[in-house]
Design a protein around this motif. Sequence first.
Motif, PDB file in Angstrom:
ATOM      1  N   TRP A   1      48.875  36.631  36.757  1.00 27.01           N
ATOM      2  CA  TRP A   1      49.579  37.720  36.095  1.00 27.01           C
ATOM      3  C   TRP A   1      48.619  38.676  35.383  1.00 27.01           C
ATOM      4  N   ALA A   2      47.603  38.134  34.729  1.00 24.78           N
ATOM      5  CA  ALA A   2      46.681  38.985  33.966  1.00 24.78           C
ATOM      6  C   ALA A   2      45.976  39.994  34.864  1.00 24.78           C
ATOM      7  N   ALA A   3      45.698  39.623  36.122  1.00 19.76           N
ATOM      8  CA  ALA A   3      44.946  40.504  37.016  1.00 19.76           C
ATOM      9  C   ALA A   3      45.766  41.666  37.534  1.00 19.76           C
ATOM     10  N   ILE A   4      47.109  41.569  37.469  1.00 16.28           N
ATOM     11  CA  ILE A   4      47.931  42.646  38.031  1.00 16.28           C
ATOM     12  C   ILE A   4      48.647  43.450  36.951  1.00 16.28           C
ATOM     13  N   GLN A   5      48.374  43.150  35.682  1.00 14.18           N
ATOM     14  CA  GLN A   5      49.035  43.878  34.606  1.00 14.18           C
ATOM     15  C   GLN A   5      48.596  45.340  34.539  1.00 14.18           C
ATOM     16  N   ASP A   6      47.301  45.563  34.656  1.00 15.50           N
ATOM     17  CA  ASP A   6      46.751  46.919  34.474  1.00 15.50           C
ATOM     18  C   ASP A   6      46.920  47.702  35.769  1.00 15.50           C
ATOM     19  N   ILE A   7      47.866  48.642  35.767  1.00 13.04           N
ATOM     20  CA  ILE A   7      48.119  49.434  36.976  1.00 13.04           C
ATOM     21  C   ILE A   7      47.626  50.865  36.823  1.00 13.04           C
ATOM     22  N   GLY A   8      47.168  51.243  35.622  1.00 12.85           N
ATOM     23  CA  GLY A   8      46.639  52.576  35.408  1.00 12.85           C
ATOM     24  C   GLY A   8      47.713  53.648  35.332  1.00 12.85           C
ATOM     25  N   LEU A   9      47.300  54.816  34.940  1.00 15.26           N
ATOM     26  CA  LEU A   9      48.226  55.951  34.868  1.00 15.26           C
ATOM     27  C   LEU A   9      48.412  56.568  36.244  1.00 15.26           C
ATOM     28  N   PRO A  10      49.564  57.143  36.516  1.00 12.23           N
ATOM     29  CA  PRO A  10      49.782  57.795  37.816  1.00 12.23           C
ATOM     30  C   PRO A  10      48.795  58.950  38.023  1.00 12.23           C
ATOM     31  N   VAL A  11      48.323  59.087  39.254  1.00 11.60           N
ATOM     32  CA  VAL A  11      47.394  60.170  39.617  1.00 11.60           C
ATOM     33  C   VAL A  11      48.149  61.180  40.468  1.00 11.60           C
ATOM     34  N   ILE A  12      48.107  62.445  40.050  1.00 11.54           N
ATOM     35  CA  ILE A  12      48.830  63.505  40.761  1.00 11.54           C
ATOM     36  C   ILE A  12      47.939  64.073  41.860  1.00 11.54           C
TER      37      ILE A  12
ATOM     38  N   THR B   1      54.108  53.760  24.149  1.00 13.46           N
ATOM     39  CA  THR B   1      54.456  53.138  25.427  1.00 13.46           C
ATOM     40  C   THR B   1      53.209  52.570  26.099  1.00 13.46           C
ATOM     41  N   GLN B   2      53.409  51.524  26.849  1.00  8.89           N
ATOM     42  CA  GLN B   2      52.317  50.888  27.573  1.00  8.89           C
ATOM     43  C   GLN B   2      52.407  51.274  29.054  1.00  8.89           C
ATOM     44  N   GLU B   3      52.364  52.562  29.324  1.00  5.34           N
ATOM     45  CA  GLU B   3      52.529  53.034  30.698  1.00  5.34           C
ATOM     46  C   GLU B   3      51.469  52.492  31.652  1.00  5.34           C
ATOM     47  N   PRO B   4      50.200  52.349  31.199  1.00  7.30           N
ATOM     48  CA  PRO B   4      49.208  51.841  32.150  1.00  7.30           C
ATOM     49  C   PRO B   4      49.362  50.360  32.475  1.00  7.30           C
ATOM     50  N   LYS B   5      50.244  49.658  31.745  1.00  7.16           N
ATOM     51  CA  LYS B   5      50.384  48.224  31.965  1.00  7.16           C
ATOM     52  C   LYS B   5      51.771  47.893  32.506  1.00  7.16           C
ATOM     53  N   ARG B   6      51.814  46.887  33.355  1.00  8.80           N
ATOM     54  CA  ARG B   6      53.053  46.408  33.940  1.00  8.80           C
ATOM     55  C   ARG B   6      53.667  45.368  33.004  1.00  8.80           C
ATOM     56  N   GLY B   7      54.965  45.425  32.787  1.00  7.10           N
ATOM     57  CA  GLY B   7      55.645  44.447  31.950  1.00  7.10           C
ATOM     58  C   GLY B   7      56.102  43.243  32.752  1.00  7.10           C
ATOM     59  N   ILE B   8      56.102  42.086  32.086  1.00  9.36           N
ATOM     60  CA  ILE B   8      56.468  40.856  32.793  1.00  9.36           C
ATOM     61  C   ILE B   8      57.923  40.887  33.234  1.00  9.36           C
ATOM     62  N   HIS B   9      58.808  41.473  32.415  1.00  2.00           N
ATOM     63  CA  HIS B   9      60.218  41.540  32.805  1.00  2.00           C
ATOM     64  C   HIS B   9      60.423  42.565  33.925  1.00  2.00           C
ATOM     65  N   GLN B  10      59.612  43.601  33.917  1.00  2.00           N
ATOM     66  CA  GLN B  10      59.661  44.575  35.001  1.00  2.00           C
ATOM     67  C   GLN B  10      59.321  43.890  36.329  1.00  2.00           C
ATOM     68  N   LEU B  11      58.305  43.017  36.291  1.00  2.00           N
ATOM     69  CA  LEU B  11      57.933  42.297  37.503  1.00  2.00           C
ATOM     70  C   LEU B  11      59.045  41.345  37.933  1.00  2.00           C
ATOM     71  N   ARG B  12      59.661  40.674  36.981  1.00  2.00           N
ATOM     72  CA  ARG B  12      60.756  39.759  37.309  1.00  2.00           C
ATOM     73  C   ARG B  12      61.886  40.495  38.029  1.00  2.00           C
ATOM     74  N   HIS B  13      62.251  41.642  37.478  1.00  2.00           N
ATOM     75  CA  HIS B  13      63.329  42.409  38.101  1.00  2.00           C
ATOM     76  C   HIS B  13      62.930  42.875  39.502  1.00  2.00           C
ATOM     77  N   ALA B  14      61.655  43.255  39.649  1.00  2.00           N
ATOM     78  CA  ALA B  14      61.199  43.720  40.966  1.00  2.00           C
ATOM     79  C   ALA B  14      61.283  42.601  42.000  1.00  2.00           C
ATOM     80  N   ILE B  15      60.891  41.374  41.607  1.00  2.00           N
ATOM     81  CA  ILE B  15      60.971  40.257  42.557  1.00  2.00           C
ATOM     82  C   ILE B  15      62.431  39.926  42.860  1.00  2.00           C
ATOM     83  N   ALA B  16      63.264  39.944  41.822  1.00  2.00           N
ATOM     84  CA  ALA B  16      64.684  39.660  42.037  1.00  2.00           C
ATOM     85  C   ALA B  16      65.314  40.684  42.965  1.00  2.00           C
TER      86      ALA B  16
END
Length: 813
Positions: A700-711, A496-511
Motif C-alpha cells: 500500500w505504501a508504494a502506491i499511495q503517492d500518485i502525484g498531481l495531475p499533469v495537463i 487536501t491530500q490530492e497527490p496521495k491516494r486514500g485507502i478508502h478510495q482504493l477500497r471503493h475502486a476495488i469493490a
Amino acid sequence: MQFSESWLRQYVNPDMTTEQLSHALTMAGLEVEETRPLAPPFTQVVVAEILEAAQHPDADRLRVCKVNAGGETLQIVCGAPNARVGIKIPCALVGAQLPPSEEGGKPFAIKLGKLRGVESQGMLCSGRELGVGQDSEGIMELAADAPVGQDIREHLKLDDTIFIIKLTPNKADCLSILGVAREVSAITGAKLCVPKIEAQKSSIQDKLKVTVENKDLCGRFAGRVIKGVNAKAKTPDWMVRCLEGAGQRSISALVDISNYAMLAIGQPTHVFDLNKIKGDLTVRWGRDGEQLELLNGQTVSVAPLSGQGVGVIADANGVESMAGIMGGNPSSVTLDTQDVYLESAFWWPSAIQGRSRRFNFSTDAAHRFERGVDPAGTVDALEYVSALITQICGGQLGPVDDQIVDLPKRSDVRLRVARAQKVIGVPLTTDVIAQLFDRIGLQYQREGNEAFVVKAPSHRFDIEIEEDLIEEVARLYGFENIPANPPVAEQRMQGTQEPKRGIHQLRHAIANRAYQEVMNFGFIDADTEEKLAGNTNPIKVLNPIASQYSVMRSNLIGGLVQNLKQNINRKATHVRLFEVGRVFQRNPEAQVGELSIAGYDQPVRVAGLAYGPAVPEQWGTPTRSVDFFDVKGDLEALLAPLEFKAEKTEHPALHPGRSAQISIKKRGKDINLGVIGELHPRWQQAYDIPGSVVLFEIDWAAIQDIGLPVINTISKFPAVTRDLAVVVDQAITVTQLQDAMKAAKQLLVKKIDLFDEFKPTAGRMGGMAENEKSLAFRITLSDESGTLQDTQIEPVISALLDAMSVKCKARIR
C-alpha cells in the motif's frame, strides 16, 4: 457469569424488582445479557408419595402405582425404573399443563387415560419433563421430608430467575456471587451479607509436605489433610439448586462443594485423594516428556512449548494436576475416597493465560485464575470448603499449611478530580467521589479538593492507573445519569491530500471492479504460512486464541485462499475477493515508535483473488475461466494513473511460469510493488480447488503517492504511426524492448504498443533461428508545432532501433 437471583439475594437483597436489578447492573458496566425463568411455566404438579408399586399385568416395563398426592389415593401407570414404594416424587394431576417437549411446541396436557388397559389418573414426572434438569431416565426423587401435596414450584423454589452477565475481561472480581453482590451493594446501597468464614479447629495433626519450586508460577499455596470423609454423602438439595442455577450439574458431594465454593466466593480449590498421592507434593513447571491424564479423559503433554511452560502439582510418581486448570485422574476423588488433601492457591495470571487454549479446552478455574483471583482469600476459601466438607461428608481436619511465596505488589493510584470531571463530563465534587469510593470499598486519602490517592483492594486486579478509577466513578455514578452533551472541539480546515491516494478510495475502486472485501485475523496457522509464504520461521503468537491462529501472517494470500475454499464448499462458482490489512515480518533494523515495534515491520498490503468464469454466464459471451491478463487488467485500472511493468518471478504460492513481479519507476528507480499470478498447481490440488485461481498482492505504501495531475494539450496536427518489427532472442521480454525505446528519450514518441508476436515453428521459420522470435510494435508520433515530415520521423525510428540493438541485440525484420 450465570447464577440464580435467589442465590444473589442471600448476599444482598435490594428493594428492587428483577427488571430494576437487571437494569442497575447493566448501567454499572455489568451487562445483563439474559434473564430467564429457572423453570418453564407449568401447573398442578405437587409433591406425592408412592404407596404401592405393582407390576403391570400386560407390560413388563410398566408399573401400576398407588400415589398419595395430598388427597384421595391416585392410580398412576409409570414406566420409570426407579418407581418404588416410599419415595417422594413430583406428580402431575389430571388437568396439569406441562412444558412442551421441544422448543416452540405446545404445552402438554395431562388427561385421564388408560395404558395397556389400566386406568392412569396422572403422571409421575422426571426433571426433564418439568424443564428443571436433563435427567430423563427416571422420575425425579425428592427429599424424604418433602410435604405431600405441596406445589412443586413452591417446594423446589422454581419461581426464580436466572441471570447471565456478560463480564468484560477486567472484571474478574465479579466471577462469583460475592463479587456481584459487592457491586449490587455499591450500586443500590443495600446491605452486603458476607458469608461468615471461621477458622476450623484441627482434630488431627497429619500434614502433607508441599514444596513450591517456582515463585513465578505460584505466589501462595495452602492445603490441609482431611481424614475419614464419607464421599458417598448426598449433596444437599439447596446446594444442588444453586449449582443448577449456575449451569452446573451435581457430580458428587466433594466435587460439588468445591464448585459451590468457587461460584460463591470466587476462589477455585481442588480435592485430591490423599491415599493416591505418593510422597510429598511439588509445585513446579512441567518438564520434557511428562504427561497427565486429565479428569476429562484427555492425555496432555505438560512439556514447555514455544517458551510457554505449564504449571503442575507433582508427587514422587509424577504429575498429579495441571496447576490452576484441571486435576488429573491419578489422584481424583471417587465415591470410595476416605482421606483427601484440600488445596487452595494463588496462581499468577501470566502462568495460566493461554494454557487451556493450548489444549483446546477451558475450565472455570482457569477462566478465573488467568484474570486474577484474590490472593488474600486463599486461606479463607480453604476454611470455607473445609467447613462444608465436615458438615456434609464428615471427617477430621488437619492443620492448615499456608506458604506465602510471592504476592502481587499493589501500588497506590492517584486520581485528579479535575481530570475525572473532564473525562466524565460531569462536575463531580470531591465529596461525591468520596461517597462512591466508600460504597465500593476503596481505601483512599484526600489531597485537599484536588486529588485522591487510592489503595486498591487485593481482589481488584483491574485498578492500576488513573483511568481505571475514573471508570469506577463513572459507572457507580451511573451511565444513565451522565448527560448526552454534544462534543466540543476546535474545527480546522485541513489541506487536501490530492497527490496521495486514500485507502478508502482504493477500497471503493476495488469493490467497483466486482471484488468483495473480506476481513481476516492477523493470525494464521503455521502450515499455511510455510506453504503460501515460504516462511519457515514465522512470528509465533504466545497466547493464540485457537490452534489455527498460532503465528502472525507475513502475507495476505493464505487468508484469501482459505476464504475461497470456504466459498467453494458452499457451492460458489464466481468468486472475487480482496483484503486490505497488515502483515508482520521480522526486521532487526526496525526501531520502536508510536505505531511500530523494535525488530518487526507491520506494512499494510492490498491483496485480491479471482476464481471462476471471467464474466457471469450469458448468451452473448462464450464462457471462459478468469486468467492472468484479466486480473492484470483489473490491477492496471486500480493503480491508474500509475503505470507498472511486470517481469517473470517466482513466489512460493504462485505458478512458476505464470507469475510476475510488478514494479513502478519513481525518481529513476524501480520500486517493487508486489506480485501477481496464478495459484501454484500444488496448492490448488492440496486445497481441492477445481479451477485456476489468480491472485495479486501489492504494498500500500508504494502506491499511495500518485502525484498531481499533469495537463497535456491535444495537438491539432495529425499523429503519425509507424510499425516496427524486430527479431530478438526468445529470452528477451517485451518490457525490456519497451524500456530500451523509452530510454532513447525521443520526445516525438507518444505511445508504443505491441500488436504482434511470431515464433518460428517446424516448416515455418520466417528467416529466424529456433531460439528467436519476432515482436511488432506500433509507434505513435506527434508534434504540437506542426505536421510531422519523413525527415523528422526517420531519425526517431532509427534511434529506437539503435537502442534496441545495443541493449537487446535486436535486428529489424
